[in-house]
Scaffold this active site. Structure first.
Site, PDB file in Angstrom:
ATOM      1  N   GLU A 258       0.814  -1.329   0.009  1.00  0.00           N
ATOM      2  CA  GLU A 258      -0.065  -0.012  -0.152  1.00  0.00           C
ATOM      3  C   GLU A 258       1.150   1.240   0.232  1.00  0.00           C
ATOM      4  O   GLU A 258       2.037   1.045   0.716  1.00  0.00           O
ATOM      5  CB  GLU A 258      -0.911  -0.257   1.438  1.00  0.00           C
ATOM      6  CG  GLU A 258      -1.891  -1.135   0.855  1.00  0.00           C
ATOM      7  CD  GLU A 258      -2.997  -0.554   2.785  1.00  0.00           C
ATOM      8  OE1 GLU A 258      -2.475   0.107   3.239  1.00  0.00           O
ATOM      9  OE2 GLU A 258      -3.911  -1.375   2.969  1.00  0.00           O
ATOM     10  N   LYS A 260       2.195   4.585   0.832  1.00  0.00           N
ATOM     11  CA  LYS A 260       2.356   5.134   2.467  1.00  0.00           C
ATOM     12  C   LYS A 260       2.715   6.374   2.731  1.00  0.00           C
ATOM     13  O   LYS A 260       3.768   7.487   1.783  1.00  0.00           O
ATOM     14  CB  LYS A 260       4.574   4.771   3.237  1.00  0.00           C
ATOM     15  CG  LYS A 260       4.576   4.688   4.547  1.00  0.00           C
ATOM     16  CD  LYS A 260       5.477   4.338   4.939  1.00  0.00           C
ATOM     17  CE  LYS A 260       5.838   4.428   6.569  1.00  0.00           C
ATOM     18  NZ  LYS A 260       5.241   6.222   7.087  1.00  0.00           N
ATOM     19  N   ARG A 265      -1.496   9.817  11.590  1.00  0.00           N
ATOM     20  CA  ARG A 265      -2.148   9.151  11.964  1.00  0.00           C
ATOM     21  C   ARG A 265      -4.057   9.332  12.407  1.00  0.00           C
ATOM     22  O   ARG A 265      -2.867   9.658  13.723  1.00  0.00           O
ATOM     23  CB  ARG A 265      -1.376   8.348  12.494  1.00  0.00           C
ATOM     24  CG  ARG A 265      -2.264   6.798  12.846  1.00  0.00           C
ATOM     25  CD  ARG A 265      -1.563   5.780  12.010  1.00  0.00           C
ATOM     26  NE  ARG A 265      -1.956   4.240  11.547  1.00  0.00           N
ATOM     27  CZ  ARG A 265      -1.354   2.883  12.071  1.00  0.00           C
ATOM     28  NH1 ARG A 265      -0.506   3.244  13.203  1.00  0.00           N
ATOM     29  NH2 ARG A 265      -2.602   2.163  12.453  1.00  0.00           N
ATOM     30  N   ARG A 280      -2.287   9.243  17.088  1.00  0.00           N
ATOM     31  CA  ARG A 280      -1.151   8.369  17.007  1.00  0.00           C
ATOM     32  C   ARG A 280      -1.510   8.390  19.126  1.00  0.00           C
ATOM     33  O   ARG A 280      -1.480   6.904  19.602  1.00  0.00           O
ATOM     34  CB  ARG A 280      -0.702   8.720  16.766  1.00  0.00           C
ATOM     35  CG  ARG A 280       0.667   8.202  16.880  1.00  0.00           C
ATOM     36  CD  ARG A 280       1.297   6.661  16.522  1.00  0.00           C
ATOM     37  NE  ARG A 280       1.799   5.862  17.174  1.00  0.00           N
ATOM     38  CZ  ARG A 280       3.244   5.423  16.350  1.00  0.00           C
ATOM     39  NH1 ARG A 280       3.614   6.289  15.277  1.00  0.00           N
ATOM     40  NH2 ARG A 280       4.110   5.165  17.020  1.00  0.00           N
ATOM     41  N   GLU A 310      -4.535   7.957   7.317  1.00  0.00           N
ATOM     42  CA  GLU A 310      -3.963   8.608   7.771  1.00  0.00           C
ATOM     43  C   GLU A 310      -4.662  10.692   7.023  1.00  0.00           C
ATOM     44  O   GLU A 310      -4.694  10.822   6.052  1.00  0.00           O
ATOM     45  CB  GLU A 310      -2.689   8.737   7.065  1.00  0.00           C
ATOM     46  CG  GLU A 310      -0.584   9.353   7.070  1.00  0.00           C
ATOM     47  CD  GLU A 310       0.031   8.586   8.493  1.00  0.00           C
ATOM     48  OE1 GLU A 310      -0.718   7.863   9.235  1.00  0.00           O
ATOM     49  OE2 GLU A 310       0.676   9.340   8.573  1.00  0.00           O
ATOM     50  N   PHE A 350      -6.771   3.196   5.059  1.00  0.00           N
ATOM     51  CA  PHE A 350      -6.242   1.776   4.758  1.00  0.00           C
ATOM     52  C   PHE A 350      -7.147   0.842   5.742  1.00  0.00           C
ATOM     53  O   PHE A 350      -6.407  -0.781   5.846  1.00  0.00           O
ATOM     54  CB  PHE A 350      -4.405   1.892   4.840  1.00  0.00           C
ATOM     55  CG  PHE A 350      -4.130   2.791   6.222  1.00  0.00           C
ATOM     56  CD1 PHE A 350      -3.452   2.095   7.513  1.00  0.00           C
ATOM     57  CD2 PHE A 350      -3.846   4.198   6.097  1.00  0.00           C
ATOM     58  CE1 PHE A 350      -3.428   3.225   8.047  1.00  0.00           C
ATOM     59  CE2 PHE A 350      -3.134   4.486   7.500  1.00  0.00           C
ATOM     60  CZ  PHE A 350      -2.727   3.960   8.472  1.00  0.00           C
ATOM     61  N   ARG A 427       3.266  -3.963  16.841  1.00  0.00           N
ATOM     62  CA  ARG A 427       3.832  -4.114  15.880  1.00  0.00           C
ATOM     63  C   ARG A 427       4.476  -5.558  15.446  1.00  0.00           C
ATOM     64  O   ARG A 427       5.573  -6.246  15.866  1.00  0.00           O
ATOM     65  CB  ARG A 427       5.349  -3.676  16.511  1.00  0.00           C
ATOM     66  CG  ARG A 427       6.585  -2.558  15.114  1.00  0.00           C
ATOM     67  CD  ARG A 427       7.726  -2.271  15.792  1.00  0.00           C
ATOM     68  NE  ARG A 427       7.650  -1.497  16.414  1.00  0.00           N
ATOM     69  CZ  ARG A 427       7.588   0.105  15.819  1.00  0.00           C
ATOM     70  NH1 ARG A 427       6.776   0.358  14.794  1.00  0.00           N
ATOM     71  NH2 ARG A 427       6.603   1.347  16.285  1.00  0.00           N
ATOM     72  N   LYS A 433       7.515  -1.666   6.778  1.00  0.00           N
ATOM     73  CA  LYS A 433       7.417  -0.795   6.065  1.00  0.00           C
ATOM     74  C   LYS A 433       8.443  -0.471   5.203  1.00  0.00           C
ATOM     75  O   LYS A 433       9.777  -1.387   6.283  1.00  0.00           O
ATOM     76  CB  LYS A 433       6.920   0.410   7.013  1.00  0.00           C
ATOM     77  CG  LYS A 433       7.988   0.600   8.061  1.00  0.00           C
ATOM     78  CD  LYS A 433       7.928   1.895   9.301  1.00  0.00           C
ATOM     79  CE  LYS A 433       9.095   1.155  10.220  1.00  0.00           C
ATOM     80  NZ  LYS A 433       8.734   2.130  12.004  1.00  0.00           N
TER      81      LYS A 433
END
Ligand code: ATP
Length: 588
Positions: A258, A260, A265, A280, A310, A350, A427, A433
């Site tokens: 996707e 970035k 956020r 965030r 975002e 997203f 995570r 990323k």
């Protein structure tokens, strides 16, 4: 269950303040949690964190120094200038209150009314009253209520009430410390922390988790559901050093790459016409983005939903995304209308986490993405992240090249596996990323918490010469140093630094920080500010404590660190973790 009186509570706060060990903090807190009333357990959690509500609720203390001084002046009978002078000498508003106010008849009794012993609940309610009073005459109510509370408390109580009111509690207790303490209190060890943490990650309300644990046990905690208007901790992405590793780490045949975006956020909660936006850091940022609120109402076709995406600054004339720095100018309380026009935004979606009463956290990514596509009428203001799904890394690389020519930061590769769930606060290797910095051979940047500073010399005298920066060790709940940062600041940034960091200054090593003798700075800071730093490589170090190995007496350090920017939207616990640094070190 006993109600704890405020005096006992503050003695415990003092013990916490006097230790630097997170284990000891957790143990002091756990002894308190063992026999506290249901009415107070949530309040103790908030107060220990220096708050009076969960982070996402818009009820914050943080009276100006002037107002706090006015209250001390009323409570002590001293003049405002005397209080001001003491504050200048002592520095800490808590110590000032404790020194200047003596037991006396309370002329402001009506403002803070309670019966019996002064309890945690009484103080909590008083502070909530101060925070929520607004409008005409509110200043007087705030100062007199605070003055009254200060008179009623004892010396030690005064210290903490004044600090809480001013928003400068700085005990050093973190969310994880409290979760550990709850686990120890209810189960005798830290083993149940993971379950508590999951509940916290999907509710963002530590007081609620504590209360449910006490009333309904761990079963109740595990049954906690996501709810509108309570933000969910964002899922985060892993990083790799080699492009090919993306394929090895993502378990599904297909990879969805996707676009970035390098913006802010934002999690959207839509409950009919009522729309809330969370950052965030889990703060409510709804009032900063009235345009986004309107567009959500207009273009999101479902009644109740939680969306992840975002917000990006956008130049609609030239069809171009603006930089993160441009977007940051929208972070303001005032002139919102003017800046809404000056810096319009586009919201790039997203993910979807909840739809009409149903949680989507345990649906896999392909299902979530399919659902997302049915929920939104795309427009120039709101759109879904473009993507390419392929099992071929060359195709993914081609998409990445397209993204960077569009001036995007890179791509986020997402697993399409059956178990590619949304991991709140996690995570995970299901999201990786890949940024343009990686291919230009520059290493990725680190986001580090500032915990100290060294006095400047020569051209830098009067300001700081360098900052002591730390990574967050999630497993230990500690801050470990990794860098002494003195390069990359403009003269203006350098000159402003003492003032900008002033509210985090403390006079001893911050709780949970681990620093060697060699790196001891001239000034200490409670972890509050996060800075983005670029370095050339990670090396072993005998003076930095990141991933410290006692036998070798070695940790890890960032070589040739360079300041990039401040990361206001990150809390210190969201700094780069020790674990990530170890990975970066191994991947070099
Ligand atoms: P991190 O979020 O990993 O702690 P960071 O804030 O420095 O670090 P990056 O390392 O640049 O951010 O990348 C992760 C962030 O990218 C996410 O937190 C999210 O805000 C953002 N992002 C942009 N586009 C996407 C996308 N399509 N999917 C997921 N996240 C995205």
């Amino acid at each position: 269950m006993i109600k704890i009186n405020f005096e006992d509570f503050t003695r415990m706060l003092e013990r916490i303040e006097n230790t630097n060990s997170q284990n000891e903090m957790a143990s002091i807190l756990s002894s308190l949690f063992k026999d506290i009333s249901t009415e107070e357990i949530d309040k103790v959690c908030y107060l220990a964190l220096g708050r009076i509500a969960p982070q996402y609720e818009d009820i914050v203390l943080g009276l100006s120094e002037k107002t706090a001084q006015a209250a001390i002046s009323l409570a002590s009978g001293s003049s405002k200038s005397e209080v001001k002078e003491e504050t200048r000498d002592i520095g800490d508003i808590g110590e000032v209150a404790s020194k200047m106010i003596k037991n006396r008849e309370n002329p402001f009794k009506d403002y803070f009314d309670y019966t019996g012993e002064l309890s945690v609940k009484n103080i909590f309610d008083g502070l909530r009253k101060i925070a929520s009073t607004s409008g005409k005459g509110s200043q007087e109510i705030k100062t007199k209520t605070l003055a009254s509370m200060l008179i009623e408390a004892d010396d030690i109580g005064r210290k903490y009430i004044a600090r809480l009111a001013e928003g400068t509690m700085r005990l050093g207790v973190g969310d994880i410390t409290i979760l550990n303490a709850l686990s120890v209190a209810f189960f005798g060890s830290k083993l149940r922390k993971t379950e508590l943490e999951h509940a916290y990650n999907i509710s963002s309300d530590i007081g609620l988790v504590a209360k449910v644990l006490q009333t309904d046990g761990i079963k109740g905690v595990n049954e906690l559901k996501i709810t509108l208007n309570r933000p969910i901790k964002s899922m985060l992405a892993q990083r790799v050093s080699n492009f090919e590793d993306i394929k090895n780490k993502i378990k599904s045949r297909d990879i969805s790459a996707e676009e970035k975006f390098d913006g802010e956020r934002i999690q959207v909660h839509k409950d009919g016409e009522n729309v809330k936006l969370y950052s965030r850091r889990l703060t409510d940022v709804t009032s900063q983005f009235p345009d986004l609120v309107e567009n959500i109402r207009k273009y999101v076709k479902v009644k109740r939903v939680i969306l992840d995406g975002e917000a990006m600054a956008y130049d609609f004339e030239n069809d171009l995304f603006g930089s993160f720095q441009i977007l940051m100018r929208r972070r303001r309380k005032y002139d919102v209308k003017e800046y809404r026009k000056k810096i319009p935004i586009r919201y790039m979606l997203f993910d979807v986490l909840y739809v009409d009463g149903e949680s989507f956290l345990n649906r896999n990514y392909p299902e979530r993405r399919d659902k997302l596509e049915t929920l939104v009428e795309e427009s120039k203001y709101i759109a879904l992240a473009n993507r390419r799904v392929s099992s071929d890394l060359d195709a993914i690389d081609e998409f990445f090249q397209e993204c960077i020519t569009k001036n995007l930061e890179g791509i986020v590769c997402k697993s399409c596996a059956k178990d590619s769930y949304y991991r709140a606060g996690g995570r995970d290797w299901t999201w990786i990323k890949w940024k343009k910095e990686y291919i230009s051979k520059l290493s990725d940047t680190l986001d580090l918490a500032i915990i100290g500073a060294y006095a400047g010399r020569g051209r830098r005298s009067g300001t700081y010469g360098a900052l002591l920066c730390a990574a967050y060790n999630y497993a230990e709940d500690t801050f470990e140093t990794v860098s002494k940062l003195g390069t990359g600041f403009s003269d203006e940034q350098l000159a402003n630094m003492p003032e900008e960091l002033a509210d985090a200054r403390i006079d001893k090593i911050p709780a949970r920080a681990v620093v060697t003798k060699e790196m001891e700075p001239d000034f200490w800071f409670t972890p509050k500010y996060v800075v983005e730093v670029l370095g050339s490589e990670i090396t072993r170090s005998p003076v930095h404590t990141c991933n410290w190995k006692e036998e070798q007496k070695q940790g890890l350090a960032l070589r040739f660190p360079r300041f990039i920017r401040w990361r206001e939207e990150k809390s210190p616990e969201q700094a780069t973790t020790t674990e990530e640094i170890v990975q970066m070190y191994k991947g070099q």
